[in-house]
Design an enzyme around this catalytic site. Structure first.
Site, PDB file in Angstrom:
ATOM      1  N   ASP A 195       0.849  -1.190   0.000  1.00 41.34           N
ATOM      2  CA  ASP A 195       0.000   0.000   0.000  1.00 41.34           C
ATOM      3  C   ASP A 195       0.883   1.238   0.000  1.00 41.34           C
ATOM      4  OD1 ASP A 195      -2.420  -1.444   0.142  1.00 41.34           O
ATOM      5  OD2 ASP A 195      -2.221  -1.641   2.311  1.00 41.34           O
TER       6      ASP A 195
ATOM      7  N   ASP B 259      -7.001  -1.328  -4.717  1.00 44.80           N
ATOM      8  CA  ASP B 259      -8.090  -0.978  -3.799  1.00 44.80           C
ATOM      9  C   ASP B 259      -9.000   0.077  -4.412  1.00 44.80           C
ATOM     10  OD1 ASP B 259      -6.974  -2.681  -1.891  1.00 44.80           O
ATOM     11  OD2 ASP B 259      -5.766  -1.085  -1.015  1.00 44.80           O
TER      12      ASP B 259
END
Length: 233
Positions: free
Chosen positions: A144, A197
């Site tokens: 991330d 995401d």
């Protein structure tokens, strides 16, 4: 189908290129401001388990989640194939393609990154290190990096803080500590995420916003209406 494939390829390409770049140029927890902006930052984190970084059952739980995601991506793929085959609404096909691409992007991390990269703790990771990766197949961590702390401020004294431990018998969160405003800092939007995401969230958003358009209620046929009237009479 060409439109769906194009979306999937583009999302996967951007997602994996961004992850590989971050993994091979940043140390874990390293952060930079994009164009000097306080509200847009690149912050390198690795997700060890479920959403929000939650763990589930150690290594066996990690393996279960990865295998479950593989089954889920197969189901999403069939949904996409069926939608294209039946000439579904373009928005539906786009939404499913975004969800499929995002799910596949994160699955690649979970399945392969453990053997493709060395550890990022206090060092920049190496791609295909001679000594092997930081973990085995199916035990990779999701990368991330996108962070948008649009609000980052200290709370006034009159705002109360909340702090407690979840009961140990609760599944998933049992024994975990929960706190809200304990450090007196308020950050919005706090989660760190990635391109995959974003694709999943966008796809789900399209399904919600355009629900009535892509899943219209079928109007009863004239014969059905006549039959109901005759039954009523």
């Amino acid at each position: 189908m060409k439109r769906a494939v194009f979306i999937i390829v583009i999302i996967l390409l951007i997602d994996q290129v961004s992850k590989i770049y971050i993994k091979t140029h940043f140390v874990l927890s390293e952060e930079i401001k994009v164009l000097g902006l306080d509200w847009f930052r690149i912050h390198f984190l690795e997700n060890n388990g479920m959403a929000w970084g939650k763990e589930f059952g150690g290594r066996s739980g990690k393996l279960f989640l990865t295998l479950f995601r593989l089954v889920a991506i197969a189901g999403i793929g069939y949904w996409l194939y069926d939608a294209v085959k039946n000439n579904a609404h373009r928005i539906l096909i786009t939404a499913i393609a975004l969800i499929f691409a995002g799910a596949l992007g994160n699955i690649i991390d979970s399945v392969f990154y453990g053997i493709f990269f060395s550890d990022s703790y206090r060092q920049v990771a190496t791609f295909l290190p001679p000594e092997g990766g930081y973990n085995s197949l199916f035990y990779g961590k999701v990368v991330d990096m996108l962070y948008f702390p649009m609000v980052d401020t200290m709370l006034p004294d009159w705002v109360p803080s909340i702090s407690f431990d979840f009961p140990t018998w609760l599944p998933l969160v049992g024994g975990d500590h929960f706190s809200l405003f304990e450090n007196r800092n308020l950050t919005f939007f706090d989660p760190v995420f990635n391109v995959a995401d974003t694709a999943i969230s966008t796809g789900v958003g399209l399904l919600i916003v355009f629900n009535k358009t892509i899943f219209p209620k079928k109007k009863p046929a004239v014969s059905e209406i006549i039959a109901e009237e005759n039954n009523f009479n």
